[in-house]
Motif scaffolding. Sequence first.
Motif, PDB file in Angstrom:
ATOM      1  N   UNK A 129       7.884  11.405 -41.518  1.00  0.00           N
ATOM      2  CA  UNK A 129       8.347  11.981 -42.788  1.00  0.00           C
ATOM      3  C   UNK A 129       8.872  13.405 -42.573  1.00  0.00           C
ATOM      4  N   UNK A 130       8.133  14.167 -41.803  1.00  0.00           N
ATOM      5  CA  UNK A 130       8.533  15.545 -41.527  1.00  0.00           C
ATOM      6  C   UNK A 130       9.865  15.600 -40.798  1.00  0.00           C
ATOM      7  N   UNK A 131      10.081  14.651 -39.897  1.00  0.00           N
ATOM      8  CA  UNK A 131      11.347  14.623 -39.165  1.00  0.00           C
ATOM      9  C   UNK A 131      12.515  14.351 -40.114  1.00  0.00           C
ATOM     10  N   UNK A 132      12.306  13.450 -41.072  1.00  0.00           N
ATOM     11  CA  UNK A 132      13.364  13.172 -42.037  1.00  0.00           C
ATOM     12  C   UNK A 132      13.658  14.375 -42.918  1.00  0.00           C
ATOM     13  N   UNK A 133      12.595  15.051 -43.339  1.00  0.00           N
ATOM     14  CA  UNK A 133      12.780  16.254 -44.157  1.00  0.00           C
ATOM     15  C   UNK A 133      13.502  17.338 -43.364  1.00  0.00           C
ATOM     16  N   UNK A 134      13.135  17.454 -42.087  1.00  0.00           N
ATOM     17  CA  UNK A 134      13.772  18.470 -41.245  1.00  0.00           C
ATOM     18  C   UNK A 134      15.260  18.179 -41.081  1.00  0.00           C
ATOM     19  N   UNK A 135      15.618  16.915 -40.944  1.00  0.00           N
ATOM     20  CA  UNK A 135      17.029  16.563 -40.816  1.00  0.00           C
ATOM     21  C   UNK A 135      17.814  16.950 -42.078  1.00  0.00           C
ATOM     22  N   UNK A 136      17.161  16.709 -43.234  1.00  0.00           N
ATOM     23  CA  UNK A 136      17.812  17.091 -44.505  1.00  0.00           C
ATOM     24  C   UNK A 136      17.991  18.606 -44.577  1.00  0.00           C
ATOM     25  N   UNK A 137      16.937  19.309 -44.158  1.00  0.00           N
ATOM     26  CA  UNK A 137      16.992  20.771 -44.178  1.00  0.00           C
ATOM     27  C   UNK A 137      18.102  21.290 -43.277  1.00  0.00           C
ATOM     28  N   UNK A 138      18.194  20.764 -42.062  1.00  0.00           N
ATOM     29  CA  UNK A 138      19.222  21.236 -41.135  1.00  0.00           C
ATOM     30  C   UNK A 138      20.626  20.932 -41.672  1.00  0.00           C
ATOM     31  N   UNK A 139      20.775  19.790 -42.289  1.00  0.00           N
ATOM     32  CA  UNK A 139      22.072  19.461 -42.885  1.00  0.00           C
ATOM     33  C   UNK A 139      22.411  20.432 -44.018  1.00  0.00           C
ATOM     34  N   UNK A 140      21.402  20.713 -44.808  1.00  0.00           N
ATOM     35  CA  UNK A 140      21.588  21.647 -45.919  1.00  0.00           C
ATOM     36  C   UNK A 140      21.928  23.044 -45.406  1.00  0.00           C
ATOM     37  N   UNK A 141      21.211  23.487 -44.360  1.00  0.00           N
ATOM     38  CA  UNK A 141      21.476  24.810 -43.775  1.00  0.00           C
ATOM     39  C   UNK A 141      22.877  24.868 -43.168  1.00  0.00           C
ATOM     40  N   UNK A 142      23.325  23.754 -42.603  1.00  0.00           N
ATOM     41  CA  UNK A 142      24.674  23.724 -42.030  1.00  0.00           C
ATOM     42  C   UNK A 142      25.737  23.948 -43.095  1.00  0.00           C
ATOM     43  N   UNK A 143      25.541  23.363 -44.270  1.00  0.00           N
ATOM     44  CA  UNK A 143      26.490  23.566 -45.374  1.00  0.00           C
ATOM     45  C   UNK A 143      26.502  25.029 -45.803  1.00  0.00           C
ATOM     46  N   UNK A 144      25.306  25.613 -45.897  1.00  0.00           N
ATOM     47  CA  UNK A 144      25.217  27.013 -46.306  1.00  0.00           C
ATOM     48  C   UNK A 144      25.816  27.940 -45.251  1.00  0.00           C
TER      49      UNK A 144
END
Length: 204
Positions: A129-144
């Motif tokens: 679960x944490x890995x999936x959340x981390x992937x979402x976070x990194x994608x979000x940070x990439x957009x920012x």
Amino acid sequence: MKKQSVQEDYMNTNQEEESTLNDNVNQDQSQQEEASFSAGETGQVNEDVVVSEDASSETGKLLAEVEEHKQRLLRTQADFDNFRRRTQKEKEELGKYASAKLITELLPVVDNFERALSTTSDTTEAASYAKGVEMILRQFEGILQAEGLTAMETVGQPFNPEYHQAIMQVESEDHEEGIIVEELQKGYLLKDKVLRPAMVKVSG
């Protein structure tokens, strides 16, 4: 015979006196005419001098007015150039930081992602679960980051009130005074502008 000679002498004398008188009259008239002409010529010269002085004074006034209008025009042009440059700069900054408000509102979401990742357990399911959340976070940070957002590097850096907000001051044997020893909340830059200062602990 003698009588006739006396008469002739008398007539000649009268003619001479009359001629002298006429000469005197003519001389007086000539002097008067010369005086009159001289006076008229002097008056004309004086009049020409007055006219010349008036024209010179009027020319000076006109030149002064021309110079005043020229200076006023130059000041107006300079004001307009300054206004144009200022407007252009404001327009560029508006475009440069147009996303600042939106990104500021999204930063708490990033904070929550990071908190969620830091509190997961070591179980296999939690790790997945944490890995999936981390992937979402990194994608979000990439957009920012594509919008110009970067996180500040704070720990070990000297405290700077323009970039950091000191929440606490602590004693530290490993750091000199005024050095950031811990980051409580990340700070962010949007391009070259501080979007959110970092909350930190500083060595005392």
